[in-house]
Design a protein around this motif. Sequence first.
Motif, PDB file in Angstrom:
ATOM      1  N   HIS B  64      37.770 -14.758  72.576  1.00 42.12           N
ATOM      2  CA  HIS B  64      37.706 -13.311  72.820  1.00 42.12           C
ATOM      3  C   HIS B  64      36.355 -12.928  73.416  1.00 42.12           C
ATOM      4  N   ALA B  65      35.274 -13.439  72.827  1.00 37.28           N
ATOM      5  CA  ALA B  65      33.926 -13.084  73.275  1.00 37.28           C
ATOM      6  C   ALA B  65      33.677 -13.572  74.699  1.00 37.28           C
ATOM      7  N   ALA B  66      34.130 -14.799  75.003  1.00 38.52           N
ATOM      8  CA  ALA B  66      33.898 -15.364  76.334  1.00 38.52           C
ATOM      9  C   ALA B  66      34.586 -14.523  77.408  1.00 38.52           C
ATOM     10  N   HIS B  67      35.844 -14.138  77.142  1.00 41.32           N
ATOM     11  CA  HIS B  67      36.560 -13.338  78.133  1.00 41.32           C
ATOM     12  C   HIS B  67      35.961 -11.947  78.270  1.00 41.32           C
ATOM     13  N   ALA B  68      35.597 -11.356  77.138  1.00 44.22           N
ATOM     14  CA  ALA B  68      35.005 -10.016  77.191  1.00 44.22           C
ATOM     15  C   ALA B  68      33.719 -10.035  78.014  1.00 44.22           C
ATOM     16  N   LEU B  69      32.888 -11.050  77.777  1.00 40.10           N
ATOM     17  CA  LEU B  69      31.620 -11.164  78.508  1.00 40.10           C
ATOM     18  C   LEU B  69      31.861 -11.422  79.991  1.00 40.10           C
ATOM     19  N   ALA B  70      32.774 -12.356  80.286  1.00 37.69           N
ATOM     20  CA  ALA B  70      33.031 -12.699  81.683  1.00 37.69           C
ATOM     21  C   ALA B  70      33.536 -11.484  82.454  1.00 37.69           C
ATOM     22  N   GLN B  71      34.460 -10.738  81.838  1.00 37.19           N
ATOM     23  CA  GLN B  71      35.006  -9.573  82.534  1.00 37.19           C
ATOM     24  C   GLN B  71      33.965  -8.474  82.669  1.00 37.19           C
ATOM     25  N   GLN B  72      33.123  -8.340  81.650  1.00 40.99           N
ATOM     26  CA  GLN B  72      32.069  -7.326  81.713  1.00 40.99           C
ATOM     27  C   GLN B  72      31.074  -7.643  82.832  1.00 40.99           C
ATOM     28  N   ILE B  73      30.659  -8.920  82.914  1.00 43.92           N
ATOM     29  CA  ILE B  73      29.706  -9.309  83.949  1.00 43.92           C
ATOM     30  C   ILE B  73      30.364  -9.210  85.325  1.00 43.92           C
ATOM     31  N   ALA B  74      31.652  -9.597  85.407  1.00 46.61           N
ATOM     32  CA  ALA B  74      32.347  -9.573  86.692  1.00 46.61           C
ATOM     33  C   ALA B  74      32.454  -8.158  87.252  1.00 46.61           C
ATOM     34  N   ARG B  75      32.617  -7.188  86.365  1.00 49.33           N
ATOM     35  CA  ARG B  75      32.725  -5.829  86.895  1.00 49.33           C
ATOM     36  C   ARG B  75      31.365  -5.165  87.017  1.00 49.33           C
ATOM     37  N   GLY B  76      30.319  -5.979  86.886  1.00 48.80           N
ATOM     38  CA  GLY B  76      28.974  -5.483  87.119  1.00 48.80           C
ATOM     39  C   GLY B  76      28.390  -4.718  85.954  1.00 48.80           C
ATOM     40  N   GLY B  77      28.989  -4.850  84.789  1.00 56.09           N
ATOM     41  CA  GLY B  77      28.488  -4.140  83.617  1.00 56.09           C
ATOM     42  C   GLY B  77      27.364  -4.890  82.944  1.00 56.09           C
ATOM     43  N   ASP B  78      26.780  -4.246  81.976  1.00 55.84           N
ATOM     44  CA  ASP B  78      25.674  -4.837  81.235  1.00 55.84           C
ATOM     45  C   ASP B  78      26.231  -5.667  80.076  1.00 55.84           C
ATOM     46  N   PRO B  79      25.997  -6.985  80.067  1.00 54.57           N
ATOM     47  CA  PRO B  79      26.541  -7.810  78.981  1.00 54.57           C
ATOM     48  C   PRO B  79      25.882  -7.536  77.636  1.00 54.57           C
ATOM     49  N   GLN B  80      24.739  -6.863  77.681  1.00 61.93           N
ATOM     50  CA  GLN B  80      23.969  -6.638  76.459  1.00 61.93           C
ATOM     51  C   GLN B  80      24.771  -5.886  75.383  1.00 61.93           C
ATOM     52  N   VAL B  81      25.649  -4.969  75.857  1.00 59.05           N
ATOM     53  CA  VAL B  81      26.378  -4.150  74.879  1.00 59.05           C
ATOM     54  C   VAL B  81      27.359  -4.985  74.066  1.00 59.05           C
ATOM     55  N   LEU B  82      27.734  -6.161  74.587  1.00 61.14           N
ATOM     56  CA  LEU B  82      28.722  -6.977  73.877  1.00 61.14           C
ATOM     57  C   LEU B  82      28.076  -8.012  72.973  1.00 61.14           C
ATOM     58  N   LEU B  83      26.739  -8.109  73.048  1.00 59.85           N
ATOM     59  CA  LEU B  83      26.084  -9.220  72.365  1.00 59.85           C
ATOM     60  C   LEU B  83      25.855  -8.972  70.885  1.00 59.85           C
ATOM     61  N   THR B  84      26.125  -7.745  70.424  1.00 59.03           N
ATOM     62  CA  THR B  84      25.802  -7.445  69.024  1.00 59.03           C
ATOM     63  C   THR B  84      26.659  -8.247  68.056  1.00 59.03           C
ATOM     64  N   ASP B  85      27.945  -8.437  68.404  1.00 61.91           N
ATOM     65  CA  ASP B  85      28.766  -9.231  67.472  1.00 61.91           C
ATOM     66  C   ASP B  85      29.213 -10.541  68.118  1.00 61.91           C
ATOM     67  N   LEU B  86      28.324 -11.091  68.946  1.00 66.97           N
ATOM     68  CA  LEU B  86      28.641 -12.368  69.578  1.00 66.97           C
ATOM     69  C   LEU B  86      28.520 -13.503  68.569  1.00 66.97           C
ATOM     70  N   PRO B  87      29.570 -14.304  68.441  1.00 66.00           N
ATOM     71  CA  PRO B  87      29.475 -15.441  67.528  1.00 66.00           C
ATOM     72  C   PRO B  87      28.766 -16.611  68.204  1.00 66.00           C
ATOM     73  N   GLY B  88      27.514 -16.809  67.935  1.00 68.96           N
ATOM     74  CA  GLY B  88      26.797 -17.957  68.491  1.00 68.96           C
ATOM     75  C   GLY B  88      26.056 -17.639  69.772  1.00 68.96           C
ATOM     76  N   THR B  89      25.934 -18.656  70.632  1.00 67.53           N
ATOM     77  CA  THR B  89      25.167 -18.488  71.861  1.00 67.53           C
ATOM     78  C   THR B  89      26.106 -18.458  73.060  1.00 67.53           C
TER      79      THR B  89
END
Lengths: 126, 133
Positions: B64-89
């Motif tokens: 879930h986290a990988a897809h959310a991050l990939a789609q966020q970065i792909a649409r030019g968004g800031d990945p920082q907002v998704l990092l709060t509940d990121l499991p791991g690195t």
Amino acid sequence: MVTRGSRTVRADSGSGLLLTLLTGSGVTVLGILLLAVGEYAGQQQHIARVADSAALAAASALDDSGCAQAARVATANDAELRDCTVDGDDIVITVSTAYPLLLHRIADQWGQQLPALTASARAGPG
Amino acid sequence: MASSGSSDRDGGSSHTAGTRRGPIRGDRGLVLTEIAIAIPVMIVLAATCAWLLTLVAAKSRAIHAAHALAQQIARGGDPQVLLTDLPGTYSVSVEGDLVRVEVRRSVAAPGPILDSLSVDVSATAVAVREPTW
């Protein structure tokens, strides 16, 4: 008397080991099933998101390369593009997993054919 | 286990008669010993099953986290907002217009002894960078 005696001994002395073996193999099978169902659920989630990404990529392609873009995304995500149809302005993508999962291989052992995991997504110009 | 009463009454069984004599025969307590070995085995197996469940849950979260991050970065968004509940690195690599995100997390084995044993759970997602116009 003799048969009763020997039967008692056999039932008594082996029961602990038998119980251990039965329960142990039961729990092991349960663990493998857990892993298989977990992988299946995870891949279902994955493939749904891949369909999403592929549809978005196809919709944002400026020329007719939408389906090629979708195929590229699917391949990069360990999936394969099954179907790509243009529906008016929208594009509908169907992808499936490219390799057999643990559950598929277990079903194979029992002579059953599980269909590959598929997911569809639709996207269009916003 | 329950048949120990009847085995008292029956004649001495042939295979235990040689090992022990007297009122306590060789197969008394054998079940207890077997159970004593069995219970730790069961505990280990149950703990392994619980751990598998943790692994499966971690895998699901990583996907879930990988897809959310990939789609966020792909649409030019800031990945920082998704990092709060990121499991791991996570790691991002860009190949042309493809954004590849890998989320990795190590899940430690349960218990005090096996704590150093851990399995890496990872998930990868690729999304196409959306054109900016």
